[in-house]
Enzyme design. Structure first.
Site: not given
Ligand code: GLU
Length: 420
Positions: A109
């Site tokens: 993240k």
């Molecule tokens: N931000 C989204 C999540 O928390 C998508 C993450 C992604 O597609 O890599 O799942």
């Protein structure tokens, strides 16, 4: 969107969740410790030229939590309350999320401490390009693939893809997902989180005896995930949307809101607040609305030990990451509320991100029907996997999803063995 509670550290919650499951599956020693530590973290402080000609220094993070099952995957959020511990927690949750839906990724993240609502498009572009440059050596299609998250979107991903590609000297569409179609994005990615959530609600409602058709739904956070889930539950499953909210407040209408009209109102005015014919309510009241299904689709730490008892819904489908605190979970379980945990309920987004990455790497793109069919298959299978563990072990869905996910990560770690 409601503010994150400053009193609860999400990474402490994330580690507690690992411990609970590690106790249940008898996991101790080194592997348990590995699961409670991020593998790598990068914090960057960087200057950005603002529209008035001054420079401001911003702080950003990228955390790669675990890559035992494949390259790290996870979004980047822009928010004034981003902290390293929040990003760590979100990276851990991405690891378990990718494992629950069984896609070949670890978790990561990113976050930048900023208030995108107070920045111009030009300032956001400068910030994004500089942050992308700072983390460029840390990411890549085989290492770590960012995507949109809170207050970032396909435009943000385009700037990151371009910045990274300029450094390489050739186009690298597979470095990020959630891109526009024109740059190698996937059909269906934009609505995948909400669509995946709607599939999981549909499947779970059969087991939980909760009605969706003619049932009532409250959605906290009418952003990308929440609005799509509301539209699909309304259009495809015949639900009545009685309450929705965003960061400025909520609206309620007992005989139902037309989510498309609310979306249009939000597009024009910037908020759902003031929607004609609806009663104004607070964000907290949305959580306590009398409805069959509650979809928290905003930020973490919303359902707490204080308000869990006031939740009236029979089903809580977590389109947001980490909206329910562990003590609230216990209360909901005692009240026999069916909780569809974030790492399952909102995994549709990363699932279609996986499809996007796979299409980019092959340079071969799929039609929307194929993307949605594959997404449906993954979500239906994943819900069934979680439900099976929940029934066998007599635990609630969150614990079941964690058991499934953590066991998959542990198997990968153990099978690979420890280097050197
Ligand atoms: N931000 C989204 C999540 O928390 C998508 C993450 C992604 O597609 O890599 O799942």
């Amino acid at each position: 969107m409601p503010q994150t509670s400053s009193t609860v550290n999400p990474f402490e919650t994330a580690k507690r969740q690992v411990d609970i499951v590690a106790d249940m599956i008898g996991l101790n020693g080194g592997v348990r410790e590995v699961l409670k530590h991020p593998k790598r973290e990068l914090t960057v402080n960087f200057p950005v030229r603002m529209d008035d000609g001054t420079y401001r220094v911003f702080t950003g993070h990228r955390v790669q939590y675990n890559m035992a099952r494949g390259p790290c995957k996870g979004g980047i959020r822009y928010h004034p309350q981003v902290t390293l511990d929040e990003v760590r927690a979100l990276a851990a949750w991405m690891t378990w999320k990718c494992a629950v839906v069984n896609i070949p990724y670890g978790g990561a993240k990113g976050g930048v401490v900023c208030d995108p609502k107070k920045m111009s498009k030009g300032e956001l572009e400068h910030l994004t390009r500089r942050y992308a440059s700072e983390i460029a050596s840390f990411i890549g299609p085989e290492i770590d693939i960012p995507a949109p998250d809170v207050y970032t979107d396909s435009q943000t991903m385009s700037w990151i893809m371009d910045t990274y590609s300029m450094q390489k000297g050739y186009s690298v569409p597979g470095v990020v997902t959630g891109k526009p179609i024109a740059l190698g994005g996937s059909e269906g990615r934009g609505e995948a989180t909400g669509r995946g959530c709607a599939y999981v609600i549909r499947e779970a409602s059969k087991d939980a005896g909760v009605r969706v058709k003619n049932g009532t739904v409250a959605v906290q956070g009418f952003g990308n995930a929440g609005s799509v889930a509301a539209n699909l539950l309304h259009d495809e499953q015949g639900a009545t949307i009685v309450a929705v909210s965003d960061s400025r407040g909520g609206i309620y209408k007992a005989d139902g809101l037309n989510p498309h009209a609310v979306e249009e109102h939000k597009r024009k005015t910037g908020s759902v607040v003031g929607f004609p014919g609806a009663k104004a309510i607070s964000n907290e009241e949305v959580l306590e609305t009398k409805a069959d299904i509650l979809v928290p689709a905003a930020l973490e730490n919303q359902i707490t030990g204080k308000n869990a008892d006031k939740v009236q819904a029979k089903m809580v489908a977590e389109a947001a990451n980490g909206p329910t605190l562990p003590e609230a979970d216990t209360v909901l379980f005692q009240k026999k509320v069916t909780v569809l945990p974030d790492i399952l309920a909102n995994a549709g987004g990363v699932t279609v991100s996986y499809f996007e990455w796979a299409q980019d790497i092959q340079g071969f793109f799929w039609p929307l029907e194929e993307v949605n069919q594959r997404l449906e298959r993954v979500m239906v299978r994943s819900y069934a996997d979680v439900h099976k563990v929940a029934a066998e072990r007599k635990v609630h869905n969150r614990t079941a999803a964690y058991i499934l996910a953590i066991q998959r990560v542990v198997d990968a770690i153990n099978t690979r063995g420890f280097h050197p």
